[in-house]
Design a protein around this motif. Structure first.
Motif, PDB file in Angstrom:
ATOM      1  N   UNK A   1       0.834  -1.190   0.000  1.00 41.00           N
ATOM      2  CA  UNK A   1       0.000   0.000   0.000  1.00 41.00           C
ATOM      3  C   UNK A   1       0.874   1.248   0.000  1.00 41.00           C
ATOM      4  N   UNK A   2       1.770   1.331  -0.963  1.00 43.01           N
ATOM      5  CA  UNK A   2       2.647   2.488  -1.108  1.00 43.01           C
ATOM      6  C   UNK A   2       2.393   3.086  -2.486  1.00 43.01           C
ATOM      7  N   UNK A   3       2.286   4.390  -2.529  1.00 37.63           N
ATOM      8  CA  UNK A   3       1.896   5.067  -3.758  1.00 37.63           C
ATOM      9  C   UNK A   3       2.870   6.173  -4.124  1.00 37.63           C
ATOM     10  N   UNK A   4       3.082   6.322  -5.415  1.00 36.95           N
ATOM     11  CA  UNK A   4       3.698   7.513  -5.987  1.00 36.95           C
ATOM     12  C   UNK A   4       2.572   8.187  -6.750  1.00 36.95           C
ATOM     13  N   UNK A   5       2.479   9.494  -6.620  1.00 37.56           N
ATOM     14  CA  UNK A   5       1.368  10.209  -7.228  1.00 37.56           C
ATOM     15  C   UNK A   5       1.831  11.526  -7.822  1.00 37.56           C
ATOM     16  N   UNK A   6       1.040  12.020  -8.769  1.00 35.66           N
ATOM     17  CA  UNK A   6       1.294  13.327  -9.366  1.00 35.66           C
ATOM     18  C   UNK A   6       0.040  14.173  -9.192  1.00 35.66           C
ATOM     19  N   UNK A   7       0.259  15.355  -8.650  1.00 35.32           N
ATOM     20  CA  UNK A   7      -0.808  16.332  -8.463  1.00 35.32           C
ATOM     21  C   UNK A   7      -0.575  17.527  -9.362  1.00 35.32           C
TER      22      UNK A   7
ATOM     23  N   UNK B   1      -5.309  24.923 -12.975  1.00 40.11           N
ATOM     24  CA  UNK B   1      -4.954  25.298 -14.348  1.00 40.11           C
ATOM     25  C   UNK B   1      -4.034  24.277 -15.023  1.00 40.11           C
ATOM     26  N   UNK B   2      -3.649  23.256 -14.286  1.00 40.35           N
ATOM     27  CA  UNK B   2      -2.765  22.192 -14.781  1.00 40.35           C
ATOM     28  C   UNK B   2      -1.413  22.747 -15.211  1.00 40.35           C
ATOM     29  N   UNK B   3      -0.973  23.794 -14.527  1.00 38.28           N
ATOM     30  CA  UNK B   3       0.261  24.484 -14.881  1.00 38.28           C
ATOM     31  C   UNK B   3       1.478  23.954 -14.126  1.00 38.28           C
ATOM     32  N   UNK B   4       1.242  23.306 -12.987  1.00 39.57           N
ATOM     33  CA  UNK B   4       2.321  22.857 -12.108  1.00 39.57           C
ATOM     34  C   UNK B   4       2.126  21.374 -11.832  1.00 39.57           C
TER      35      UNK B   4
ATOM     36  N   UNK C   1      10.952   9.758 -11.112  1.00 39.90           N
ATOM     37  CA  UNK C   1      10.020  10.687 -11.758  1.00 39.90           C
ATOM     38  C   UNK C   1      10.413  12.138 -11.519  1.00 39.90           C
ATOM     39  N   UNK C   2      10.893  12.441 -10.329  1.00 40.80           N
ATOM     40  CA  UNK C   2      11.306  13.812 -10.029  1.00 40.80           C
ATOM     41  C   UNK C   2      12.485  14.242 -10.902  1.00 40.80           C
ATOM     42  N   UNK C   3      13.265  13.294 -11.395  1.00 36.77           N
ATOM     43  CA  UNK C   3      14.388  13.595 -12.261  1.00 36.77           C
ATOM     44  C   UNK C   3      14.012  13.815 -13.718  1.00 36.77           C
ATOM     45  N   UNK C   4      12.782  13.509 -14.072  1.00 34.63           N
ATOM     46  CA  UNK C   4      12.337  13.653 -15.447  1.00 34.63           C
ATOM     47  C   UNK C   4      12.008  15.109 -15.768  1.00 34.63           C
ATOM     48  N   UNK C   5      12.087  15.460 -17.050  1.00 35.81           N
ATOM     49  CA  UNK C   5      11.645  16.785 -17.470  1.00 35.81           C
ATOM     50  C   UNK C   5      10.123  16.802 -17.610  1.00 35.81           C
ATOM     51  N   UNK C   6       9.576  17.979 -17.765  1.00 34.14           N
ATOM     52  CA  UNK C   6       8.120  18.149 -17.833  1.00 34.14           C
ATOM     53  C   UNK C   6       7.513  17.333 -18.979  1.00 34.14           C
ATOM     54  N   UNK C   7       8.144  17.333 -20.130  1.00 34.67           N
ATOM     55  CA  UNK C   7       7.609  16.618 -21.296  1.00 34.67           C
ATOM     56  C   UNK C   7       7.461  15.125 -21.004  1.00 34.67           C
ATOM     57  N   UNK C   8       8.440  14.547 -20.373  1.00 37.31           N
ATOM     58  CA  UNK C   8       8.397  13.115 -20.052  1.00 37.31           C
ATOM     59  C   UNK C   8       7.319  12.821 -19.002  1.00 37.31           C
ATOM     60  N   UNK C   9       7.171  13.699 -18.025  1.00 30.87           N
ATOM     61  CA  UNK C   9       6.114  13.545 -17.016  1.00 30.87           C
ATOM     62  C   UNK C   9       4.738  13.630 -17.678  1.00 30.87           C
ATOM     63  N   UNK C  10       4.593  14.566 -18.595  1.00 31.64           N
ATOM     64  CA  UNK C  10       3.314  14.706 -19.306  1.00 31.64           C
ATOM     65  C   UNK C  10       2.996  13.446 -20.111  1.00 31.64           C
ATOM     66  N   UNK C  11       3.993  12.847 -20.732  1.00 27.26           N
ATOM     67  CA  UNK C  11       3.784  11.613 -21.496  1.00 27.26           C
ATOM     68  C   UNK C  11       3.308  10.484 -20.580  1.00 27.26           C
ATOM     69  N   UNK C  12       3.874  10.402 -19.378  1.00 24.01           N
ATOM     70  CA  UNK C  12       3.448   9.392 -18.410  1.00 24.01           C
ATOM     71  C   UNK C  12       1.994   9.610 -18.013  1.00 24.01           C
ATOM     72  N   UNK C  13       1.645  10.849 -17.716  1.00 25.49           N
ATOM     73  CA  UNK C  13       0.263  11.173 -17.357  1.00 25.49           C
ATOM     74  C   UNK C  13      -0.668  10.858 -18.519  1.00 25.49           C
TER      75      UNK C  13
END
Length: 109
Positions: A3-9, A13-16, A70-82
């Motif tokens: 029961x361990x989670x990694x999450x993105x908030x 405006x979905x800017x951050x 995930x914290x080491x990824x750039x924004x574009x790569x994070x967006x692709x994951x989402x």
């Protein structure tokens, strides 16, 4: 499965994007919601309490490693994951719990 989670908030405006790790996703969403506007934390300062993405892990060690990755990824790569998980970038809080939290709810100590 653990029961361990990694999450993105994100904010409204979905800017951050904010990446975190927890062993209680529902409680952590409540904590982020209650701290909205609190300039002492990144998520609070930028009103990040809308859930876009989450992964579950069997151990805390696995979740921490993934969070760091995930914290080491750039924004574009994070967006692709989402996008692969949540193509419409819908706020997923309601899938995890009653949302928004009921008036008078407090964070557990």
């Amino acid at each position: 499965m653990g029961n361990y989670f990694v999450y993105i908030l994100t904010n409204s405006k979905k800017a951050v994007l904010y990446i975190g790790m927890t062993n209680d996703l529902e409680q952590r969403l409540i904590e982020h919601y209650l701290k909205r506007g609190d300039t002492k934390s990144f998520a609070g300062k930028y009103y990040c309490y809308h859930l876009l993405y989450h992964e579950r892990f069997a151990s805390a060690t696995q979740a921490i490693e993934r969070e760091k990755e995930l914290k080491g990824w750039n924004r574009k790569r994070k967006e692709a994951l989402i996008n692969a998980f949540n193509t419409e970038w819908m706020f997923l809080n309601k899938e995890i719990m009653d949302w928004p939290p009921h008036p008078g709810i407090t964070a557990r100590s």
